[in-house]
Motif scaffolding. Structure first.
Motif, PDB file in Angstrom:
ATOM      1  N   VAL A  18     -22.374  53.563 -74.064  1.00  0.00           N
ATOM      2  CA  VAL A  18     -21.838  52.253 -73.722  1.00  0.00           C
ATOM      3  C   VAL A  18     -22.452  51.829 -72.395  1.00  0.00           C
ATOM      4  O   VAL A  18     -22.733  52.675 -71.531  1.00  0.00           O
ATOM      5  CB  VAL A  18     -20.292  52.271 -73.648  1.00  0.00           C
ATOM      6  CG1 VAL A  18     -19.792  53.204 -72.564  1.00  0.00           C
ATOM      7  CG2 VAL A  18     -19.736  50.869 -73.465  1.00  0.00           C
ATOM      8  N   TYR A  19     -22.679  50.537 -72.257  1.00  0.00           N
ATOM      9  CA  TYR A  19     -23.351  49.997 -71.077  1.00  0.00           C
ATOM     10  C   TYR A  19     -22.465  48.975 -70.388  1.00  0.00           C
ATOM     11  O   TYR A  19     -21.617  48.334 -71.009  1.00  0.00           O
ATOM     12  CB  TYR A  19     -24.663  49.329 -71.467  1.00  0.00           C
ATOM     13  CG  TYR A  19     -25.615  50.223 -72.233  1.00  0.00           C
ATOM     14  CD1 TYR A  19     -25.671  50.161 -73.630  1.00  0.00           C
ATOM     15  CD2 TYR A  19     -26.439  51.121 -71.573  1.00  0.00           C
ATOM     16  CE1 TYR A  19     -26.534  50.976 -74.338  1.00  0.00           C
ATOM     17  CE2 TYR A  19     -27.306  51.938 -72.276  1.00  0.00           C
ATOM     18  CZ  TYR A  19     -27.352  51.867 -73.661  1.00  0.00           C
ATOM     19  OH  TYR A  19     -28.213  52.681 -74.359  1.00  0.00           O
ATOM     20  N   LEU A  20     -22.714  48.804 -69.104  1.00  0.00           N
ATOM     21  CA  LEU A  20     -22.088  47.717 -68.358  1.00  0.00           C
ATOM     22  C   LEU A  20     -23.187  47.051 -67.538  1.00  0.00           C
ATOM     23  O   LEU A  20     -23.679  47.634 -66.556  1.00  0.00           O
ATOM     24  CB  LEU A  20     -20.980  48.227 -67.443  1.00  0.00           C
ATOM     25  CG  LEU A  20     -20.224  47.132 -66.690  1.00  0.00           C
ATOM     26  CD1 LEU A  20     -19.401  46.293 -67.685  1.00  0.00           C
ATOM     27  CD2 LEU A  20     -19.312  47.712 -65.624  1.00  0.00           C
ATOM     28  N   GLN A  21     -23.589  45.877 -67.979  1.00  0.00           N
ATOM     29  CA  GLN A  21     -24.575  45.087 -67.235  1.00  0.00           C
ATOM     30  C   GLN A  21     -23.832  44.261 -66.201  1.00  0.00           C
ATOM     31  O   GLN A  21     -22.956  43.465 -66.556  1.00  0.00           O
ATOM     32  CB  GLN A  21     -25.362  44.179 -68.181  1.00  0.00           C
ATOM     33  CG  GLN A  21     -26.365  43.287 -67.485  1.00  0.00           C
ATOM     34  CD  GLN A  21     -27.501  44.063 -66.845  1.00  0.00           C
ATOM     35  OE1 GLN A  21     -28.054  44.975 -67.457  1.00  0.00           O
ATOM     36  NE2 GLN A  21     -27.864  43.702 -65.623  1.00  0.00           N
ATOM     37  N   MET A  22     -24.184  44.438 -64.949  1.00  0.00           N
ATOM     38  CA  MET A  22     -23.498  43.758 -63.858  1.00  0.00           C
ATOM     39  C   MET A  22     -24.499  42.854 -63.133  1.00  0.00           C
ATOM     40  O   MET A  22     -25.479  43.332 -62.570  1.00  0.00           O
ATOM     41  CB  MET A  22     -22.904  44.772 -62.892  1.00  0.00           C
ATOM     42  CG  MET A  22     -21.976  45.783 -63.559  1.00  0.00           C
ATOM     43  SD  MET A  22     -21.157  46.875 -62.388  1.00  0.00           S
ATOM     44  CE  MET A  22     -22.568  47.770 -61.734  1.00  0.00           C
ATOM     45  N   ASN A  23     -24.243  41.569 -63.182  1.00  0.00           N
ATOM     46  CA  ASN A  23     -25.099  40.579 -62.525  1.00  0.00           C
ATOM     47  C   ASN A  23     -24.322  39.873 -61.425  1.00  0.00           C
ATOM     48  O   ASN A  23     -23.100  39.927 -61.372  1.00  0.00           O
ATOM     49  CB  ASN A  23     -25.590  39.561 -63.540  1.00  0.00           C
ATOM     50  CG  ASN A  23     -26.432  40.183 -64.637  1.00  0.00           C
ATOM     51  OD1 ASN A  23     -27.125  41.176 -64.434  1.00  0.00           O
ATOM     52  ND2 ASN A  23     -26.366  39.607 -65.833  1.00  0.00           N
ATOM     53  N   SER A  24     -25.045  39.200 -60.560  1.00  0.00           N
ATOM     54  CA  SER A  24     -24.432  38.436 -59.469  1.00  0.00           C
ATOM     55  C   SER A  24     -23.409  39.282 -58.719  1.00  0.00           C
ATOM     56  O   SER A  24     -22.282  38.852 -58.470  1.00  0.00           O
ATOM     57  CB  SER A  24     -23.768  37.161 -60.022  1.00  0.00           C
ATOM     58  OG  SER A  24     -24.714  36.372 -60.705  1.00  0.00           O
TER      59      SER A  24
END
Length: 123
Positions: free
Chosen positions: A78-84
């Motif tokens: 499972v992934y968590l893409q974190m932007n800004s």
């Protein structure tokens, strides 16, 4: 089920990071997955959740539109893409697995937890 989170690090405000959580020892596709975080001196906070097949996701307002949870059942990850990213996103991030096919912000419903990965966002 054993969970191993990775991908944390130091990033400047406005930057991005992608966290990964690799699962082993169980049938990954039979677990809903979640991400939580805990900053120093604060309570654990829900960040994101995803259902068995990935069709349902759930975010709190604090990260909605900036973070994206996804999963690859073929890779048991499972992934968590974190932007800004913001300085207030600084915390240890934990992945967790839940036997029920649902999305929940209640950490008490999760059965297995990873060891955490540190994310530090500098201003």
């Amino acid at each position: 089920v054993q969970l191993q989170a990775s991908g944390g690090g130091l990033v400047q405000a406005g930057g991005s990071l992608r966290l990964s959580c690799a699962a082993s020892g169980g049938t990954f596709s039979n677990y809903a997955m979640g991400w939580f975080r805990q900053a120093p001196g604060k309570e654990r906070e829900f960040v994101a959740a995803i259902s068995w097949g990935g069709g349902s996701t759930y975010y709190p307002d604090s990260v909605k539109g900036r973070f994206t949870i996804s999963r690859d059942n073929a890779k048991n990850t499972v992934y968590l893409q974190m932007n800004s990213l913001k300085p207030e996103d600084t915390a240890i991030y934990y992945c967790a697995a839940m036997k029920y096919n649902s999305v929940s912000r209640d950490g008490r419903l999760y059965d297995y937890w990873g060891q955490g990965t540190l994310v530090t966002v500098s201003s």
